[in-house]
Motif scaffolding. Structure first.
Motif, short mmCIF file in Angstrom:
data_model
loop_
_atom_site.label_atom_id
_atom_site.label_comp_id
_atom_site.label_asym_id
_atom_site.label_seq_id
_atom_site.Cartn_x
_atom_site.Cartn_y
_atom_site.Cartn_z
N ARG A 26 0.47 -1.56 -0.42
CA ARG A 26 -0.02 -0.06 0.11
C ARG A 26 0.96 1.31 0.11
O ARG A 26 0.77 2.63 -0.24
CB ARG A 26 -0.22 -0.16 0.88
CG ARG A 26 -2.20 -0.97 0.84
CD ARG A 26 -2.95 -0.74 2.25
NE ARG A 26 -4.46 -1.89 2.16
CZ ARG A 26 -4.05 -3.16 2.37
NH1 ARG A 26 -3.04 -3.41 3.95
NH2 ARG A 26 -4.60 -3.97 2.73
N GLU A 27 2.22 1.67 1.04
CA GLU A 27 2.95 2.19 0.68
C GLU A 27 3.45 2.86 -0.47
O GLU A 27 4.05 3.92 -0.45
CB GLU A 27 3.72 2.45 1.85
CG GLU A 27 2.98 2.51 3.02
CD GLU A 27 3.40 3.51 3.94
OE1 GLU A 27 3.77 4.58 3.20
OE2 GLU A 27 2.36 4.07 4.21
N ALA B 173 5.69 0.30 8.89
CA ALA B 173 6.14 1.90 7.77
C ALA B 173 7.26 2.10 6.91
O ALA B 173 8.25 1.04 7.65
CB ALA B 173 5.16 3.01 8.73
#
Length: 168
Positions: free
Chosen positions: A75-76, A157
Motif C-alpha cells: 500500500r505504501e 511503515a
C-alpha cells in the motif's frame, strides 16, 4: 522487472545481524520506492520465511490471506502484487529480490520460474566475483542507513519525509 512485465524491483542484502539492507532499486515508471533503508527481518515474517527456506513467495491483493506487514508495504508503495525471491550464494541466503507490480495480478508459475532463473544467474555471477576476490559482504554497504521499524499497534511503515502539503 521488464521480463516479468512488472513495475519495479528492489534488491536487498541480508546482513548477519538480522537486518535487510536495500542495495538497488529499479522502476519502469517514475515511482518512489523509498530511500535507502534497513529492516529487521523479524518485523517481516513472510520475508524472513523466503530467506530461511530459500524459496520464492508470491502474493497480491487478489489473495484471500495477505501477510499484514507485506500488505502495508504494498500500500505504501502503491503496488498490488509482490514476488519475493532469495539470492542464494554458496548455499546461504545472501539477499532478496522483490518484484512489484502496480497491477492487480497474481504472479503465475511461469513468472516465478523465469524470475528464479534470472536470480540464480545473478547469484552465479556474484559467486564468480567472489572467486575473483570480490568481498560480497561489503556489497551494498552504505554506511549509516536508517533502520525502519514498525509503528506500535500497526504494520511496519516505510518512513519518508513529509511532502509539501502533507501533515506529519
Amino acid at each position: 522487472t521488464g521480463t516479468l512485465s512488472a513495475t519495479a524491483t528492489v534488491c536487498s542484502r541480508a546482513l548477519s545481524d538480522g537486518r535487510l539492507l536495500d542495495v538497488a532499486h529499479y522502476a519502469l515508471r517514475d515511482i518512489d520506492l523509498g530511500g535507502d533503508a534497513s529492516y529487521l527481518l523479524d518485523d517481516f515474517p513472510l520475508t524472513k520465511r523466503v530467506l530461511d527456506r530459500r524459496e520464492p513467495v508470491a502474493m497480491s491483493f487478489l489473495d484471500g490471506n495477505v501477510d499484514r506487514a507485506e500488505a502495508f508495504v504494498l500500500r505504501e508503495l502503491g503496488m498490488n502484487s509482490l514476488l519475493m525471491l532469495p539470492i542464494v550464494i554458496s548455499g546461504r541466503a545472501w539477499g532478496l529480490v522483490e518484484v512489484y507490480d502496480v497491477r492487480l495480478r497474481a504472479f503465475e508459475e511461469i513468472d516465478v520460474a523465469t524470475a528464479r532463473a534470472l536470480v540464480t544467474a545473478s547469484a552465479r555471477r556474484l559467486e564468480e566475483l567472489a572467486a575473483e576476490g570480490a568481498d560480497l559482504d561489503a556489497v551494498g554497504d552504505r554506511g549509516d542507513v536508517p533502520l525502519q521499524r514498525p509503528i506500535r499497534g500497526s504494520a511496519p511503515a516505510l518512513e519518508r519525509p513529509a511532502r509539501a502539503g502533507e501533515s506529519t
